[in-house]
Design a protein around this motif. Structure first.
Motif, PDB file in Angstrom:
ATOM      1  N   TYR A 118       2.692  -8.988  -5.179  1.00 43.45           N
ATOM      2  CA  TYR A 118       2.202  -7.787  -4.488  1.00 43.45           C
ATOM      3  C   TYR A 118       3.177  -6.629  -4.667  1.00 43.45           C
ATOM      4  O   TYR A 118       2.775  -5.509  -5.015  1.00 43.45           O
ATOM      5  N   VAL A 119       4.467  -6.883  -4.445  1.00 44.61           N
ATOM      6  CA  VAL A 119       5.464  -5.816  -4.580  1.00 44.61           C
ATOM      7  C   VAL A 119       5.533  -5.342  -6.030  1.00 44.61           C
ATOM      8  O   VAL A 119       5.608  -4.134  -6.295  1.00 44.61           O
ATOM      9  N   ALA A 120       5.498  -6.282  -6.993  1.00 43.37           N
ATOM     10  CA  ALA A 120       5.627  -5.925  -8.408  1.00 43.37           C
ATOM     11  C   ALA A 120       4.477  -5.059  -8.890  1.00 43.37           C
ATOM     12  O   ALA A 120       4.680  -4.142  -9.697  1.00 43.37           O
ATOM     13  N   ILE A 121       3.260  -5.323  -8.397  1.00 38.68           N
ATOM     14  CA  ILE A 121       2.081  -4.610  -8.898  1.00 38.68           C
ATOM     15  C   ILE A 121       1.737  -3.391  -8.037  1.00 38.68           C
ATOM     16  O   ILE A 121       1.378  -2.333  -8.562  1.00 38.68           O
ATOM     17  N   CYS A 122       1.874  -3.511  -6.728  1.00 31.83           N
ATOM     18  CA  CYS A 122       1.488  -2.420  -5.834  1.00 31.83           C
ATOM     19  C   CYS A 122       2.611  -1.401  -5.603  1.00 31.83           C
ATOM     20  O   CYS A 122       2.344  -0.241  -5.311  1.00 31.83           O
ATOM     21  N   LYS A 123       3.862  -1.840  -5.716  1.00 30.12           N
ATOM     22  CA  LYS A 123       4.994  -0.938  -5.510  1.00 30.12           C
ATOM     23  C   LYS A 123       6.021  -1.123  -6.637  1.00 30.12           C
ATOM     24  O   LYS A 123       7.183  -1.501  -6.367  1.00 30.12           O
ATOM     25  N   PRO A 124       5.622  -0.882  -7.870  1.00 29.27           N
ATOM     26  CA  PRO A 124       6.507  -1.173  -9.009  1.00 29.27           C
ATOM     27  C   PRO A 124       7.815  -0.386  -8.991  1.00 29.27           C
ATOM     28  O   PRO A 124       8.855  -0.894  -9.403  1.00 29.27           O
ATOM     29  N   LEU A 125       7.779   0.872  -8.520  1.00 29.43           N
ATOM     30  CA  LEU A 125       8.996   1.679  -8.513  1.00 29.43           C
ATOM     31  C   LEU A 125       9.998   1.210  -7.464  1.00 29.43           C
ATOM     32  O   LEU A 125      11.208   1.383  -7.624  1.00 29.43           O
ATOM     33  N   LEU A 126       9.487   0.597  -6.398  1.00 27.40           N
ATOM     34  CA  LEU A 126      10.368   0.116  -5.327  1.00 27.40           C
ATOM     35  C   LEU A 126      10.731  -1.359  -5.495  1.00 27.40           C
ATOM     36  O   LEU A 126      11.474  -1.908  -4.675  1.00 27.40           O
ATOM     37  N   TYR A 127      10.199  -1.995  -6.544  1.00 21.95           N
ATOM     38  CA  TYR A 127      10.402  -3.443  -6.717  1.00 21.95           C
ATOM     39  C   TYR A 127      11.885  -3.836  -6.730  1.00 21.95           C
ATOM     40  O   TYR A 127      12.284  -4.760  -6.009  1.00 21.95           O
ATOM     41  N   PRO A 128      12.748  -3.142  -7.515  1.00 19.39           N
ATOM     42  CA  PRO A 128      14.173  -3.538  -7.517  1.00 19.39           C
ATOM     43  C   PRO A 128      14.846  -3.330  -6.161  1.00 19.39           C
ATOM     44  O   PRO A 128      15.816  -4.015  -5.837  1.00 19.39           O
ATOM     45  N   VAL A 129      14.323  -2.367  -5.389  1.00 24.80           N
ATOM     46  CA  VAL A 129      14.918  -2.074  -4.084  1.00 24.80           C
ATOM     47  C   VAL A 129      14.502  -3.118  -3.048  1.00 24.80           C
ATOM     48  O   VAL A 129      15.312  -3.558  -2.218  1.00 24.80           O
ATOM     49  N   ILE A 130      13.223  -3.518  -3.109  1.00 29.93           N
ATOM     50  CA  ILE A 130      12.703  -4.476  -2.119  1.00 29.93           C
ATOM     51  C   ILE A 130      13.130  -5.903  -2.459  1.00 29.93           C
ATOM     52  O   ILE A 130      13.702  -6.609  -1.625  1.00 29.93           O
ATOM     53  N   SER A 207      -2.683 -16.822   4.607  1.00 25.78           N
ATOM     54  CA  SER A 207      -2.923 -15.417   4.979  1.00 25.78           C
ATOM     55  C   SER A 207      -2.079 -14.485   4.130  1.00 25.78           C
ATOM     56  O   SER A 207      -2.557 -13.437   3.668  1.00 25.78           O
ATOM     57  N   ILE A 208      -0.798 -14.851   3.910  1.00 24.32           N
ATOM     58  CA  ILE A 208       0.068 -14.026   3.065  1.00 24.32           C
ATOM     59  C   ILE A 208      -0.493 -13.946   1.647  1.00 24.32           C
ATOM     60  O   ILE A 208      -0.536 -12.872   1.031  1.00 24.32           O
ATOM     61  N   VAL A 209      -0.944 -15.096   1.132  1.00 25.89           N
ATOM     62  CA  VAL A 209      -1.514 -15.118  -0.227  1.00 25.89           C
ATOM     63  C   VAL A 209      -2.761 -14.244  -0.300  1.00 25.89           C
ATOM     64  O   VAL A 209      -2.905 -13.413  -1.216  1.00 25.89           O
ATOM     65  N   LEU A 210      -3.678 -14.388   0.676  1.00 21.62           N
ATOM     66  CA  LEU A 210      -4.938 -13.640   0.648  1.00 21.62           C
ATOM     67  C   LEU A 210      -4.709 -12.140   0.807  1.00 21.62           C
ATOM     68  O   LEU A 210      -5.295 -11.331   0.082  1.00 21.62           O
ATOM     69  N   SER A 212      -1.913 -10.467   0.186  1.00 19.49           N
ATOM     70  CA  SER A 212      -1.179  -9.970  -0.984  1.00 19.49           C
ATOM     71  C   SER A 212      -2.121  -9.738  -2.155  1.00 19.49           C
ATOM     72  O   SER A 212      -2.091  -8.678  -2.791  1.00 19.49           O
ATOM     73  N   TYR A 213      -2.975 -10.705  -2.422  1.00 21.17           N
ATOM     74  CA  TYR A 213      -3.844 -10.581  -3.595  1.00 21.17           C
ATOM     75  C   TYR A 213      -5.042  -9.658  -3.350  1.00 21.17           C
ATOM     76  O   TYR A 213      -5.603  -9.126  -4.302  1.00 21.17           O
ATOM     77  N   THR A 214      -5.410  -9.473  -2.097  1.00 19.91           N
ATOM     78  CA  THR A 214      -6.436  -8.455  -1.801  1.00 19.91           C
ATOM     79  C   THR A 214      -5.894  -7.064  -2.118  1.00 19.91           C
ATOM     80  O   THR A 214      -6.570  -6.239  -2.763  1.00 19.91           O
ATOM     81  N   LEU A 215      -4.659  -6.797  -1.697  1.00 18.86           N
ATOM     82  CA  LEU A 215      -4.022  -5.513  -2.002  1.00 18.86           C
ATOM     83  C   LEU A 215      -3.779  -5.366  -3.505  1.00 18.86           C
ATOM     84  O   LEU A 215      -3.951  -4.269  -4.064  1.00 18.86           O
ATOM     85  N   VAL A 216      -3.411  -6.462  -4.154  1.00 23.85           N
ATOM     86  CA  VAL A 216      -3.227  -6.433  -5.609  1.00 23.85           C
ATOM     87  C   VAL A 216      -4.537  -6.095  -6.295  1.00 23.85           C
ATOM     88  O   VAL A 216      -4.578  -5.293  -7.249  1.00 23.85           O
ATOM     89  N   LEU A 217      -5.636  -6.710  -5.839  1.00 23.07           N
ATOM     90  CA  LEU A 217      -6.952  -6.463  -6.445  1.00 23.07           C
ATOM     91  C   LEU A 217      -7.345  -4.994  -6.326  1.00 23.07           C
ATOM     92  O   LEU A 217      -7.818  -4.394  -7.302  1.00 23.07           O
ATOM     93  N   PHE A 218      -7.151  -4.403  -5.142  1.00 27.49           N
ATOM     94  CA  PHE A 218      -7.476  -2.983  -4.969  1.00 27.49           C
ATOM     95  C   PHE A 218      -6.627  -2.104  -5.889  1.00 27.49           C
ATOM     96  O   PHE A 218      -7.124  -1.126  -6.470  1.00 27.49           O
ATOM     97  N   THR A 219      -5.360  -2.456  -6.026  1.00 29.28           N
ATOM     98  CA  THR A 219      -4.468  -1.683  -6.901  1.00 29.28           C
ATOM     99  C   THR A 219      -4.898  -1.806  -8.354  1.00 29.28           C
ATOM    100  O   THR A 219      -4.898  -0.825  -9.104  1.00 29.28           O
ATOM    101  N   ILE A 220      -5.275  -3.008  -8.770  1.00 27.16           N
ATOM    102  CA  ILE A 220      -5.703  -3.236 -10.154  1.00 27.16           C
ATOM    103  C   ILE A 220      -6.965  -2.439 -10.475  1.00 27.16           C
ATOM    104  O   ILE A 220      -7.082  -1.818 -11.538  1.00 27.16           O
ATOM    105  N   LEU A 221      -7.915  -2.449  -9.544  1.00 28.91           N
ATOM    106  CA  LEU A 221      -9.192  -1.768  -9.782  1.00 28.91           C
ATOM    107  C   LEU A 221      -9.030  -0.249  -9.870  1.00 28.91           C
ATOM    108  O   LEU A 221      -9.882   0.441 -10.434  1.00 28.91           O
TER     109      LEU A 221
END
Length: 304
Positions: A118-130, A207-210, A212-221
């Motif tokens: 989720y962090v890698a795909i939805c917040k790529p610029l903040l990934y190294p920070v998080i 719940s964390i998996v669902l 995370s991947y729901t937010l990932v799906l919205f970001t991908i689309l």
């Protein structure tokens, strides 16, 4: 006939996977090969991650620990199962303790990997920070501690049970539900503890998996690039497949332990997540991961 209560047992007789002599040798050879491939595949994946600096990022750190837990889980169950084909094993509670640590830790690791994606795909610029090294280490430590505490809780509640003469466990490894079935003490409290703790852990991690991947799906689309969409699905696909295969049997075994399942069905479900999943995991994560394939190719070329 006088019934004798037996308390404080540490040994039970496991009946094994089959009682039919003609199946013992073929099944022994089959699961022996599966176990060897599991060990080689998971340790090979760990070695690959350790030796390639390009894989020294959180995603592969978690993947390496997942491979370690899969190896631990398979080694907890499979050798005893192989022994049971020819001689009934008696070691039980220690095996369940090790098993409970592995299964619970894997649930937390799968949730951690979903958060990482989720962090890698939805917040790529903040990934190294998080996803700092410190956070990754803490997530791993908490995953293993969660598995340890969960195992301690159930082993502690096993001490309240007594067993009336019968020490035959109709299973191929020492699982907690078959132990409840042969107890002459009312195991209602134990069932309740399994439902509360196993149910809470699985609900929390799923719940964390669902989410995370729901937010990932919205970001991908939202992405315009077809190549970016394919890359994202390729990155997450292996993990989603692994999660789907892993959680299904666990839900039926521990969150719904009162469901009308026969012993044979219980054993098939258990066989799937204790033997088959650790066998499939390195294959799933390797074949769908370009970085792992590239790293493996380079290593093979250096050794030729």
């Amino acid at each position: 006939m006088e019934t004798k209560n037996i308390t404080g047992l540490t040994e039970f007789i496991l009946t094994g996977l089959t009682h039919q002599p003609e199946w013992q040798v073929p099944l022994f050879l089959l699961f022996w090969m599966i176990y060897l491939i599991t060990i080689v595949g998971n340790f090979g994946l760990i070695a690959l991650i350790c030796n390639d600096p390009h894989l020294h990022i959180p995603m592969y750190l978690f993947l390496g620990n997942l491979a370690f837990v899969d190896t631990w889980l398979s080694s907890t169950v499979t050798p005893k199962m192989l022994l049971n084909f020819f001689a009934m094993s008696k070691e039980c509670k220690i095996q369940f303790f090790s098993f409970a640590i592995c299964v619970t830790t894997e649930c937390f690791l799968l949730a951690t990997m979903a958060f990482d994606r989720y962090v890698a795909i939805c917040k790529p610029l903040l990934y190294p920070v998080i996803m700092t090294n410190r956070l990754c280490i803490w997530l791993l430590v908490l995953s293993f501690l969660g598995g340890l505490f969960h195992a301690i809780i159930h082993n502690a509640f096993l001490l309240r049970l007594t067993f009336c003469n019968s020490i035959i466990v109709h299973h191929f490894y020492c699982d907690i539900i078959p132990l409840f079935k042969i107890s002459c003490t009312d195991p209602t409290i134990n069932f309740l503890m399994v439902f509360i703790f196993a149910g809470s852990i699985q609900t929390f991690t799923i719940s964390i998996v669902l989410v995370s991947y729901t937010l990932v799906l919205f970001t991908i689309l939202k992405k315009k690039s077809l190549q970016g969409i394919r890359k994202a699905f390729s990155t997450c696909g292996a993990h989603l497949l692994s999660v789907s295969l892993y959680y299904g049997p666990l839900l039926f075994m521990y969150v719904l332990p009162g469901s009308a399942q026969e012993n044979d069905q219980n054993m098939m479900d258990s066989l799937f997540y204790t033997v088959i999943i650790p066998f499939l995991s390195p294959i799933i994560y390797s074949l769908r991961n370009k970085k792992v394939i590239d790293s493996l190719t380079k290593m093979l070329k250096r050794n030729v």
